[in-house]
Every structure is written in C-alpha cells, then in structure tokens.
Design a protein around this motif. Structure first.
Motif, mmCIF file in Angstrom:
data_model
loop_
_atom_site.group_PDB
_atom_site.id
_atom_site.type_symbol
_atom_site.label_atom_id
_atom_site.label_comp_id
_atom_site.label_asym_id
_atom_site.label_seq_id
_atom_site.Cartn_x
_atom_site.Cartn_y
_atom_site.Cartn_z
ATOM 1 N N ASP A 259 6.926 2.151 -22.391
ATOM 2 C CA ASP A 259 6.215 2.260 -21.121
ATOM 3 C C ASP A 259 5.660 3.669 -20.928
ATOM 4 O OD1 ASP A 259 6.675 -0.365 -20.515
ATOM 5 O OD2 ASP A 259 8.339 0.015 -19.154
ATOM 6 N N SER B 51 1.797 4.617 -20.313
ATOM 7 C CA SER B 51 1.432 5.413 -19.145
ATOM 8 C C SER B 51 0.639 6.649 -19.546
ATOM 9 C CB SER B 51 2.694 5.827 -18.378
ATOM 10 O OG SER B 51 3.347 4.700 -17.838
ATOM 11 N N ASP C 4 0.628 -1.642 -10.328
ATOM 12 C CA ASP C 4 1.459 -1.318 -11.469
ATOM 13 C C ASP C 4 0.596 -1.180 -12.716
ATOM 14 O OD1 ASP C 4 3.554 -1.016 -13.213
ATOM 15 O OD2 ASP C 4 4.808 -2.445 -12.129
ATOM 16 N N VAL D 101 11.609 6.881 -17.534
ATOM 17 C CA VAL D 101 10.924 5.692 -18.048
ATOM 18 C C VAL D 101 11.194 5.576 -19.539
ATOM 19 C CG1 VAL D 101 8.695 4.529 -18.230
ATOM 20 C CG2 VAL D 101 9.132 6.066 -16.319
ATOM 21 N N SER E 89 5.080 0.876 -10.484
ATOM 22 C CA SER E 89 6.052 1.546 -11.338
ATOM 23 C C SER E 89 6.333 2.957 -10.834
ATOM 24 C CB SER E 89 5.534 1.622 -12.780
ATOM 25 O OG SER E 89 4.456 2.524 -12.867
ATOM 26 N N LYS E 90 7.492 3.510 -11.247
ATOM 27 C CA LYS E 90 7.821 4.885 -10.866
ATOM 28 C C LYS E 90 6.822 5.875 -11.460
ATOM 29 C CE LYS E 90 12.168 4.573 -12.130
ATOM 30 N NZ LYS E 90 13.564 4.972 -12.420
ATOM 31 N N ALA F 88 8.414 3.181 -5.149
ATOM 32 C CA ALA F 88 7.990 2.201 -6.157
ATOM 33 C C ALA F 88 8.302 0.775 -5.707
ATOM 34 C CB ALA F 88 8.665 2.504 -7.497
#
Length: 317
Positions: A120, A124, A64, A116, A18-19, A12
């Motif tokens: 978020d 996602s 991202d 997370v 992002s992860k 990341a």
C-alpha cells in the motif's frame, strides 16, 4: 466543538479514506493539524471546514486510494509553520527512529508518520501521497527483495532504493515446536492453523509467495482469512495456542516471549525515495543520517537488526 479533536486514524474512519490519504491532506495544508506527543491531531472545526469545502467541489483528493485514478500527479510541496512536510511510511520502530532523527537534524523538514504496509505504501507513493516508503516485499520468481516490485510499479520514474536494515524472518511456533516446523515445505502439513496478516504487508506477501511456490492454496490453512493488524498480534495468537504458526521477525518473537522462532530467510528492509529536484537536499540529509554513527548506534541497541548494508544504495535509476 472547538474542544474536540481527532487523531489521523479517527479522521480516516470518519471520512472513509486511508490513513495515507489523511496524511496527504495534512501535507497539502487542506487539514490543519498539530502534534500532541507522537500523535498528529485535527480540530473538529477544521475537519468540518474541510468537509464543507469538499461538498462545494473545491478539492478532488477525497476518497480512498482504491477510488483514485492510476495516473500520477506530482505532489506540490506543502509548507506548514515554515517547514516542508514529508510523509514517511512503515510499521517498524526503525522508521520511527529515522523520522525522529530527520525532525531533529534536517532544517525546514517536518516528517509525518503513516503506519502503512509495504505494498500500500508503494501504491501511495505512485499516487504522490508519500515521500519515503519502507518496504520488505519478497519476490518468489527471483528470490529478491523489493527491487522487482519497485521496478514494476515505477517504470519510467527516477528513484533510489536504499537499505535501512536486514533481519531474520521465519515461523513463530508454540514453545518446543510441537509440530516440528523447520522449513517452508512444512506448510504442506495437514490441518495447520495460521495467524495471518492483512494483504500487502511484507510478511503476508512472503507467506503467499511460499504457498504459491509450493502449490498450496491459502484456504487449505485454517485461519488464513482471519487477519491481524501487527506482528505482535500474530505471535500472541501462536503463544496462546489459537494458531500453530505465523510469519514474523526475530525481534517480535523476543518481545512477545512464550513462542519459539524458526529463522527461514533474511529479509531486506529498504527505503524508496523519488529523485526529484525539490527532494535533492533532504534526500542528501537522509543519506547522511543513515550513515551516521549516532543513528547506527541507536539501531544497534535493538536486537535482531543486521546493519551491515544500512545506507547502501541497492538500486538507482
């Protein structure tokens, strides 16, 4: 280079994404990965091959979540080593336990964990990057957890909100509670120093909602903009005297010690799953796990959890 490998966190940072997006790439098979203990790792050669493909314009996911469009595209199922991967988000140990039970008992499913925060995670999921979201978001207008946020984000979608557990949330304060903090109204005290979480996580949303209801601006609290990445860091700041209070749960206070916990609200920690045809079988299996005595007994061994609603459908479309 063949001897070098990277964790999802390192990937990341290297790609500046992002992860969750890293897990999305793994899930789609764009980044070959393997497990070492509890970690997923990607070989340097496979990362370099992915970057070369991306430079050639063959894949458009790189970037991202903040750089992506708001339109939702259903994710294609990914099969790695004969198993379909599903991404599970959340930062509580209960989600790790659930993931382990899924891996052990659900045939053909390979869970991937993404650590997370709640908001978020929901964003996602909207973008098709994860499959099971854990969330504990307080809505100050209704006094309700999770459902108002999910309904606003997933208008027109078919989904399921299921309770994982409930737990007490409140103030971490220094031993003996020297400032006499007993309720949300005490946030009006002058000169308070706070240890704060990053935006979008449940405890930060809870604090922000209470400040809003009290008409207090965040910058009135010293330390409001200095963020910690986990609740243990929050409790440690309070225990060391660097902050007067922080927001967190009872379990974390017991883990850190040297802080007092002032319970203020019972927060509901729920799971969100999309009701698609291809998800039907594994959702049924997850519901069976949530209601199984084996799973419940494992959660009961952890102090601070209320399991009276575990496995109950809280909302469904």
């Amino acid at each position: 280079m063949s001897d070098v490998s990277y964790t999802t966190e390192e990937i990341a940072k290297l790609l500046k994404i992002s992860k969750v997006t890293v897990y999305d790439l793994i899930k789609k098979g764009e980044l070959p990965s393997y497990r070492v203990g509890k970690q997923m790792r990607v070989d340097a050669a496979d990362l370099e091959a992915y970057k070369q493909r991306e430079r050639g314009g063959s894949f458009s996911v790189l970037g991202d979540a903040s750089d992506r469009t708001s339109s939702y595209t259903p994710m294609q199922s990914s099969v790695i080593n004969g198993s379909r991967t599903i991404v599970i988000t959340g930062q509580d140990i209960s989600v790790d336990i659930l993931s382990r039970h899924i891996e052990k008992t659900v045939s053909g499913i390979r869970p991937l964990r993404a650590y997370v925060g709640s908001m978020d995670s929901l964003i996602s999921m909207y973008r098709g990057e994860c499959d099971i979201v854990s969330t504990h978001l307080f809505d100050g207008e209704t006094g309700e957890y999770n459902i108002p946020y999910v309904r606003r984000i997933f208008t027109g979608f078919s989904y399921l909100i299921v309770n994982l557990l409930s737990r007490q949330c409140g103030f971490f304060v220094q031993k003996g509670n020297p400032l006499g903090m007993h309720g949300w109204a005490d946030l009006k005290k002058n000169g308070l120093r706070v240890a704060n979480r990053e935006r979008g996580v449940g405890s930060r949303v809870l604090l922000d909602e209470q400040l809003r209801l009290l008409g207090i601006k965040g910058d009135q609290l010293e330390g409001y903009d200095r963020e910690e990445s986990n609740q243990i860091g929050i409790a440690a700041k309070v225990a060391s005297g660097e902050a007067d209070f922080g927001i967190g749960n009872e379990k974390t206070a017991a883990t850190v010690g040297n802080v007092d916990f002032i319970p203020l609200i019972e927060e509901r920690y729920d799971l969100v799953m999309m009701k698609r045809q291809e998800n039907r079988e594994w959702i049924r299996s997850v519901m069976q796990i949530l209601n199984s005595q084996v799973f419940l007994n494992e959660l009961r061994s952890i102090p601070g959890y209320d399991l009276s609603k575990t496995g109950k459908i809280m909302f469904e479309t």
